[in-house]
Design a protein around this motif. Structure first.
Motif, PDB file in Angstrom:
ATOM      1  N   PRO A  40      36.978  50.328  33.872  1.00 54.12           N
ATOM      2  CA  PRO A  40      37.323  48.857  33.113  1.00 54.12           C
ATOM      3  C   PRO A  40      36.392  48.392  32.172  1.00 54.12           C
ATOM      4  O   PRO A  40      34.892  47.855  32.002  1.00 54.12           O
ATOM      5  N   ARG A  41      36.760  48.240  30.236  1.00 54.88           N
ATOM      6  CA  ARG A  41      35.802  48.079  29.572  1.00 54.88           C
ATOM      7  C   ARG A  41      36.038  46.919  28.263  1.00 54.88           C
ATOM      8  O   ARG A  41      35.320  46.981  27.398  1.00 54.88           O
ATOM      9  N   THR A  42      36.877  46.257  28.912  1.00 50.08           N
ATOM     10  CA  THR A  42      37.423  45.036  27.379  1.00 50.08           C
ATOM     11  C   THR A  42      35.417  43.616  27.999  1.00 50.08           C
ATOM     12  O   THR A  42      35.270  44.494  28.349  1.00 50.08           O
ATOM     13  N   VAL A  43      36.001  43.209  26.317  1.00 44.36           N
ATOM     14  CA  VAL A  43      34.047  42.281  26.098  1.00 44.36           C
ATOM     15  C   VAL A  43      33.964  42.246  27.607  1.00 44.36           C
ATOM     16  O   VAL A  43      33.109  41.494  27.735  1.00 44.36           O
ATOM     17  N   GLY A  44      34.952  40.991  27.723  1.00 38.65           N
ATOM     18  CA  GLY A  44      35.273  40.016  29.349  1.00 38.65           C
ATOM     19  C   GLY A  44      34.514  40.609  30.458  1.00 38.65           C
ATOM     20  O   GLY A  44      33.882  40.398  31.089  1.00 38.65           O
ATOM     21  N   GLN A  45      35.664  42.044  30.618  1.00 37.72           N
ATOM     22  CA  GLN A  45      34.715  42.650  32.312  1.00 37.72           C
ATOM     23  C   GLN A  45      33.114  43.511  31.678  1.00 37.72           C
ATOM     24  O   GLN A  45      32.774  43.126  32.666  1.00 37.72           O
ATOM     25  N   ASN A  47      30.779  42.026  29.616  1.00 38.30           N
ATOM     26  CA  ASN A  47      30.155  40.953  29.423  1.00 38.30           C
ATOM     27  C   ASN A  47      30.030  40.440  31.492  1.00 38.30           C
ATOM     28  O   ASN A  47      28.562  40.091  32.630  1.00 38.30           O
TER      29      ASN A  47
END
Length: 213
Positions: A40-45, A47
């Protein structure tokens, strides 16, 4: 989740492709297996991963110390996991995606015993760190026989030197030997106290950083 009526299909058990079937309390059901996200590469993930990584590096490096410092918080979890949770949630600073441990708030020991009074350090002598503190054995729940717990953490080498059964609280000083390979490195310094019988610990105190000689 959908029920399967008995009929031409009968009750499905197990997995066929991305369809999973089974029975719960006598009711047949099917469900679609969700697509897995291996990375997973969302910003939240990203961070959260970065915060977790810097926390893990720190806790792994000071593990011998936190095994005693978090011993009494290891309720339905290990001392390691208790320390990980505290530091991750309370002592990570920085601007995404670059995070770091805020040593001033990163407690490496947590407990109700009276903490150190006016602790200081001296790194002037090569190959050692001298810890000093005032005797407060007559205050709070401190005891004359409480033992100093001392930690020297080297962030660049991701390792530490610790002493968890140091001098008595009344002595007021303790020398901790450090490797000659630490010379020129910045080290982070902490101390706490533990009772002679090991039944209580204090919160740790951050004594700042210094350059090892």
């Amino acid at each position: 989740m959908g029920k399967i009526a008995q009929g031409i299909l009968g009750g499905l058990s197990g997995k066929v492709g991305n369809i999973i079937g089974g029975s719960w309390k006598g009711i047949d059901y099917i469900r679609i297996k969700p697509s897995s996200v291996a990375n997973p590469r969302t910003v939240g993930q990203v961070n959260q991963r970065n915060k977790f990584t810097v926390t893990l590096e720190f806790i792994q490096a000071v593990k011998p110390f936190i095994q005693k410092g978090y011993k009494f918080l290891a309720v339905k979890k290990t001392a390691f996991n208790a320390a990980m949770s505290y530091v991750l949630n309370n002592a990570i600073t920085g601007v995404e995606p670059d995070f770091e441990v805020d040593y001033a708030t990163a407690l490496v020991s947590r407990g109700g015993l009276s903490a150190a009074l006016n602790p200081t350090t001296d790194l002037a002598t090569p190959g050692e760190v001298t810890f000093n503190w005032d005797d407060n054995s007559a205050e709070g729940n401190a005891n004359a026989t409480d033992k100093a717990m001392l930690l020297v953490y080297n962030p660049s080498k991701k390792e530490s030197i610790s002493l968890t059964d140091g001098a008595d609280r009344t002595v007021g000083t303790q020398i901790v030997a450090i490797p000659t390979t630490y010379a020129g490195d910045t080290v982070e310094l902490f101390m706490a106290f533990i009772t002679a019988d090991g039944s209580q610990v204090s919160n740790s105190t951050y004594l700042g950083s210094g350059i090892a000689n």
